[in-house]
Design a protein around this motif. Structure first.
Motif, PDB file in Angstrom:
ATOM      1  N   GLU A   1       3.038   1.106  -7.340  1.00 34.44           N
ATOM      2  CA  GLU A   1       2.322   1.948  -6.202  1.00 34.44           C
ATOM      3  C   GLU A   1       1.013   1.231  -5.945  1.00 34.44           C
ATOM      4  O   GLU A   1       0.536   0.332  -6.576  1.00 34.44           O
ATOM      5  N   ALA A   2       0.434   1.655  -4.896  1.00 38.09           N
ATOM      6  CA  ALA A   2      -0.965   1.260  -4.506  1.00 38.09           C
ATOM      7  C   ALA A   2      -1.770   2.439  -4.053  1.00 38.09           C
ATOM      8  O   ALA A   2      -1.104   3.403  -3.385  1.00 38.09           O
ATOM      9  N   GLY A   3      -2.887   2.497  -4.542  1.00 32.71           N
ATOM     10  CA  GLY A   3      -3.859   3.507  -4.177  1.00 32.71           C
ATOM     11  C   GLY A   3      -3.962   4.572  -5.015  1.00 32.71           C
ATOM     12  O   GLY A   3      -3.960   5.850  -4.275  1.00 32.71           O
TER      13      GLY A   3
ATOM     14  N   PRO B   1      -3.891   7.970   1.405  1.00 31.66           N
ATOM     15  CA  PRO B   1      -2.655   8.382   0.703  1.00 31.66           C
ATOM     16  C   PRO B   1      -2.542   7.327  -0.495  1.00 31.66           C
ATOM     17  O   PRO B   1      -3.071   6.387  -0.284  1.00 31.66           O
ATOM     18  N   VAL B   2      -1.537   7.723  -1.303  1.00 30.73           N
ATOM     19  CA  VAL B   2      -1.046   6.861  -2.391  1.00 30.73           C
ATOM     20  C   VAL B   2       0.401   6.393  -1.552  1.00 30.73           C
ATOM     21  O   VAL B   2       0.883   7.099  -1.179  1.00 30.73           O
ATOM     22  N   CYS B   3       0.542   5.108  -1.792  1.00 26.79           N
ATOM     23  CA  CYS B   3       1.769   4.467  -1.289  1.00 26.79           C
ATOM     24  C   CYS B   3       2.447   3.756  -2.324  1.00 26.79           C
ATOM     25  O   CYS B   3       2.219   3.135  -3.297  1.00 26.79           O
TER      26      CYS B   3
ATOM     27  N   ALA C   1       6.846  -6.953  -8.649  1.00 27.60           N
ATOM     28  CA  ALA C   1       5.702  -7.817  -8.108  1.00 27.60           C
ATOM     29  C   ALA C   1       5.857  -7.527  -6.359  1.00 27.60           C
ATOM     30  O   ALA C   1       4.740  -7.286  -5.777  1.00 27.60           O
ATOM     31  N   ALA C   2       7.057  -7.824  -5.954  1.00 27.66           N
ATOM     32  CA  ALA C   2       7.468  -7.656  -4.913  1.00 27.66           C
ATOM     33  C   ALA C   2       7.142  -6.165  -4.225  1.00 27.66           C
ATOM     34  O   ALA C   2       6.616  -5.900  -3.151  1.00 27.66           O
ATOM     35  N   ALA C   3       7.400  -5.142  -4.972  1.00 28.12           N
ATOM     36  CA  ALA C   3       7.144  -3.942  -4.562  1.00 28.12           C
ATOM     37  C   ALA C   3       5.401  -3.702  -4.612  1.00 28.12           C
ATOM     38  O   ALA C   3       4.937  -3.082  -3.693  1.00 28.12           O
ATOM     39  N   SER C   4       4.827  -4.197  -5.543  1.00 23.08           N
ATOM     40  CA  SER C   4       3.375  -4.288  -5.514  1.00 23.08           C
ATOM     41  C   SER C   4       2.546  -4.713  -4.066  1.00 23.08           C
ATOM     42  O   SER C   4       1.721  -4.380  -3.655  1.00 23.08           O
TER      43      SER C   4
ATOM     44  N   THR D   1       1.084  -2.158   2.899  1.00 19.89           N
ATOM     45  CA  THR D   1       1.379  -1.021   3.797  1.00 19.89           C
ATOM     46  C   THR D   1       0.023  -0.190   3.784  1.00 19.89           C
ATOM     47  O   THR D   1      -0.367   0.443   4.889  1.00 19.89           O
ATOM     48  N   ARG D   2      -0.327   0.014   2.716  1.00 24.17           N
ATOM     49  CA  ARG D   2      -1.375   1.153   2.462  1.00 24.17           C
ATOM     50  C   ARG D   2      -2.778   0.320   3.023  1.00 24.17           C
ATOM     51  O   ARG D   2      -3.532   1.222   3.909  1.00 24.17           O
ATOM     52  N   ASP D   3      -3.183  -0.899   2.983  1.00 23.17           N
ATOM     53  CA  ASP D   3      -4.099  -1.679   3.449  1.00 23.17           C
ATOM     54  C   ASP D   3      -3.924  -1.412   5.236  1.00 23.17           C
ATOM     55  O   ASP D   3      -5.061  -1.177   5.692  1.00 23.17           O
TER      56      ASP D   3
END
Length: 200
Positions: free
Chosen positions: A25-27, A34-36, A141-144, A150-152
């Motif tokens: 996830e990010a955020g 949002p959290v992504c 790592a790819a998911a991160s 996407t979130r940025d």
């Protein structure tokens, strides 16, 4: 190249798992937005040059990797949990919700999901948590990278709607400039009010 990223996946591959996805996830920490979460299944033997934990990569490098990951992935899913969901559930449960949504998008579904961290998000597929997974597993790592990019991008769009906060700079995190803008303008609908309670 961080070759360590592929050893962890190989360990599970040897156990008979062929379709393994990484989830990250990010955020989780920002005051706004949002959290992504993202889930990625990379093909076995796929060695993506420059792939690493998204936090170790420059924005330019992440953007370039984003297209390459999507181009090579067997399947990927990217999903948000919105500010309203963060407020009603709490950030941890909202993160798990985003992760479940991302994994649900995968076609084919994975035989095993490797989750960054030490908390089980309650997926419908077999899963295992990996602490520091974004440094140890290529799929995580790819998911991160997918989640962070996407979130940025989303936060840059929000910056156009609410230009006074500087979201394009800090992506919603609690920087000095962000706190100064909050004091001047108050929160906007994109802010997580529960995260602002400690603000002085």
């Amino acid at each position: 190249m961080n070759t360590e990223l592929w050893t962890e996946k190989e360990r599970f591959h040897v156990q008979g798992f062929t379709r393994i996805c990484g989830v990250d996830e990010a955020g989780r920490g920002p005051l706004a937005g949002p959290v992504c979460a993202a889930a990625v299944i990379l093909p076995h033997g796929c060695m993506l040059e420059d792939l690493d934990d998204s936090k170790k990569l420059t924005e330019k490098r992440r953007e370039a990797l984003y297209d390459r990951i999507i181009g090579q992935a067997v399947a990927y899913g990217i999903a948000f949990a919105e500010v309203e969901e963060i407020e009603s559930l709490n950030i941890l449960q909202a993160t798990f919700l985003a992760m479940r949504r991302a994994v649900a998008q995968l076609d084919p579904q994975p035989e095993l999901a490797l989750i960054d961290g030490n908390r089980d998000p309650g997926l419908t597929v077999p899963s295992q948590c990996l602490v520091g997974g974004d440094r140890r597993c290529a799929d995580i790592a790819a998911a991160s990278v997918l989640a962070k990019v996407t979130r940025d991008r989303y936060m840059r769009e929000l910056a156009q709607r609410y230009p006074e906060y500087g979201f394009e700079q800090h992506k919603g995190y609690g920087t000095r400039a962000h706190y100064a803008a909050l004091r001047e303008f108050g929160p906007c609908p994109a802010h997580r009010l529960s995260f602002l309670r400690k603000m002085h």
